[in-house]
Motif scaffolding. Sequence first.
Motif: not given
Length: 372
Positions: A14-20, A32-33, A40-44, A232-242
């Motif tokens: 949380k500290t890492f994400i909120d620092f900016p 803000p992001a 999710d980007l940093l962990t999953k 990868t299939d999973a990465e492209f699917a993630q981009m498409a989902k977003e």
Amino acid sequence: MITITEVKNSKDLKTFIDFPHELYKYDPNYVPALYLAEKDLLTKHPFHQHSKMVLFLAYDKEKVVGRIAAILNNNYNNYHKVSAGFFGFFESIDDLEVAGTLLDTAEKWLKTQNATSIIGPVCPSTNEVCGYLVEGRNEPPVVMMAYNHLYYNDLFFDLGFEKNTDLLAYVIDVSNFKDKSVKLLGKLTERLSTRGITIRKVSLKNFDSEIANCMTVYNEAWNENLGFVPMTDAEFAQMAKEAKMVMDTDFCLVAEHQGKIVGFTLCIPDINQIQKNMKRGRLFPFGIFKLLLGKSSIKKLRVLALGVTEDYRKLGIEAVLYGTLLQNAVKKQIVEAEASWILENNEMMNRALENIGGEVYKRYRIVEKKIV
């Protein structure tokens, strides 16, 4: 004295994400992001299925003064047959000791992973936010583009980094797409039609198959770009989902030849125009309403991706895709579009954008350094 702490728990994350938020507290251009998306980007994110990323925080006594991620992209190294390391999510106060300690920490970790160079910033790859702003119009960034204090360039070069490449962002004044441009678009479209090439909207009904075909085009059309690694299939699917969450099919087009997709463009509304008013990037309790209710007020687009397979280049497909996007934008009262990012040495894409009135208005940079 500057101390470094590795992020190992939810509090540190949380500290890492909120620092900016603290670093850019008085900057009117800061956006803000979204907290949940960044978490999710940093962990999953599917990136973690094949590669490694370690996060670090810099402290001056008890105050956070910087952050960085050390990244080992195994797919990149396997594809290019190299042993590169990367850094990303870099933020620092204007202090050479802080920046140097952060980058040195990332470099040391990468050395333990047998990396021979450190390249960045990428967050965590060139398929996501990458580069840092070195010059440009004084305004907020568009969606999924970097924003930072301009002193970063001096910090990197003072610490021994060298330029790897620059990434260009073009601005297109949609109001300039007038009668002459429409007539030219008509002629180009007709010429493609005689070759059996048509332009159509992405089908949401057949979205999964559309994405699979676009992924094939992406992995072929972008394979010569700096930092490219097949998704990868999973990465492209993630981009498409977003992308689907904010997608307007008037701005997501495919070029087809006899039923085969040979090119596509993905263009999304600049939701940063709404997101900049969301406190600390939180969707809840009220941020989600700002996001949903504000979409109709967005007057700017980002051309996120546009590519054509090699055998179909130089036929005018790129120009027709751009032209159709702009024609649709006029109908929807869009004022401006940003095409980003484009490699500075990508002559074909740079020429295509200049031909439709695009002007370079922001420049981003990726730097590198040997690990010794």
